[in-house]
Scaffold this motif. Structure first.
Motif, PDB file in Angstrom:
ATOM      1  N   ARG A  35      -6.432   3.056   5.006  1.00 32.24           N
ATOM      2  CA  ARG A  35      -6.204   2.474   3.680  1.00 32.24           C
ATOM      3  C   ARG A  35      -6.393   0.959   3.697  1.00 32.24           C
ATOM      4  O   ARG A  35      -7.000   0.390   2.801  1.00 32.24           O
ATOM      5  N   LYS A  36      -5.884   0.319   4.745  1.00 30.69           N
ATOM      6  CA  LYS A  36      -6.028  -1.128   4.872  1.00 30.69           C
ATOM      7  C   LYS A  36      -7.507  -1.513   4.944  1.00 30.69           C
ATOM      8  O   LYS A  36      -7.952  -2.475   4.301  1.00 30.69           O
ATOM      9  N   LEU A  39      -9.124  -1.080   1.433  1.00 27.13           N
ATOM     10  CA  LEU A  39      -8.777  -2.175   0.528  1.00 27.13           C
ATOM     11  C   LEU A  39      -9.491  -3.467   0.910  1.00 27.13           C
ATOM     12  O   LEU A  39      -9.881  -4.249   0.051  1.00 27.13           O
ATOM     13  N   ASP A  64      -5.900 -11.248  -4.468  1.00 22.08           N
ATOM     14  CA  ASP A  64      -5.185  -9.976  -4.625  1.00 22.08           C
ATOM     15  C   ASP A  64      -5.327  -9.399  -6.029  1.00 22.08           C
ATOM     16  O   ASP A  64      -4.835  -8.318  -6.307  1.00 22.08           O
ATOM     17  N   ARG A  80      -4.632  -5.531  -5.739  1.00 22.14           N
ATOM     18  CA  ARG A  80      -5.446  -4.813  -4.756  1.00 22.14           C
ATOM     19  C   ARG A  80      -4.730  -3.543  -4.276  1.00 22.14           C
ATOM     20  O   ARG A  80      -5.345  -2.510  -4.062  1.00 22.14           O
ATOM     21  N   SER A  81      -3.418  -3.618  -4.135  1.00 18.43           N
ATOM     22  CA  SER A  81      -2.666  -2.461  -3.632  1.00 18.43           C
ATOM     23  C   SER A  81      -2.601  -1.314  -4.641  1.00 18.43           C
ATOM     24  O   SER A  81      -2.206  -0.212  -4.292  1.00 18.43           O
TER      25      SER A  81
END
Length: 94
Positions: A35-36, A39, A64, A80-81
């Motif tokens: 996931r990191k 992103l 972000d 972003r999350s």
């Protein structure tokens, strides 16, 4: 303390911890790493879906804050999350 007694007492506990690590902890770490990376690799033009279920195309990325085009003329800003998945990567422009 006799090593055989030690293994007899703590062996099952060590075995349970090893199973717990390989079935739960390690796969979770892999998902977080994937996931990191996803992103971090976002770029303008990518088609995405947010964790709230909104489909859109990335117009702009500033640190972000990501600006999405949703529909014809609607633009929204998300963090972003909040990106859940990349549906289609943007075509490479050369």
């Amino acid at each position: 303390m006799n090593p055989a007694i030690f293994l007899q007492q703590f062996g099952p506990l060590i075995l349970i911890f090893a199973i717990f690590y390989f079935l739960i902890i390690r796969p979770q770490q892999k998902r977080e790493k994937d996931r990191k990376n996803m992103l971090a690799s976002l770029k303008e033009g990518d088609d995405i879906i947010t964790i709230g279920g909104i489909y859109g195309r990335i117009l702009n990325i500033k640190e972000d804050v990501i600006t999405l085009e949703v529909g014809d003329k609607l633009k929204i800003k998300v963090t972003r999350s909040a990106i859940g998945n990349v549906l289609k990567k943007a075509e490479k422009s050369e």
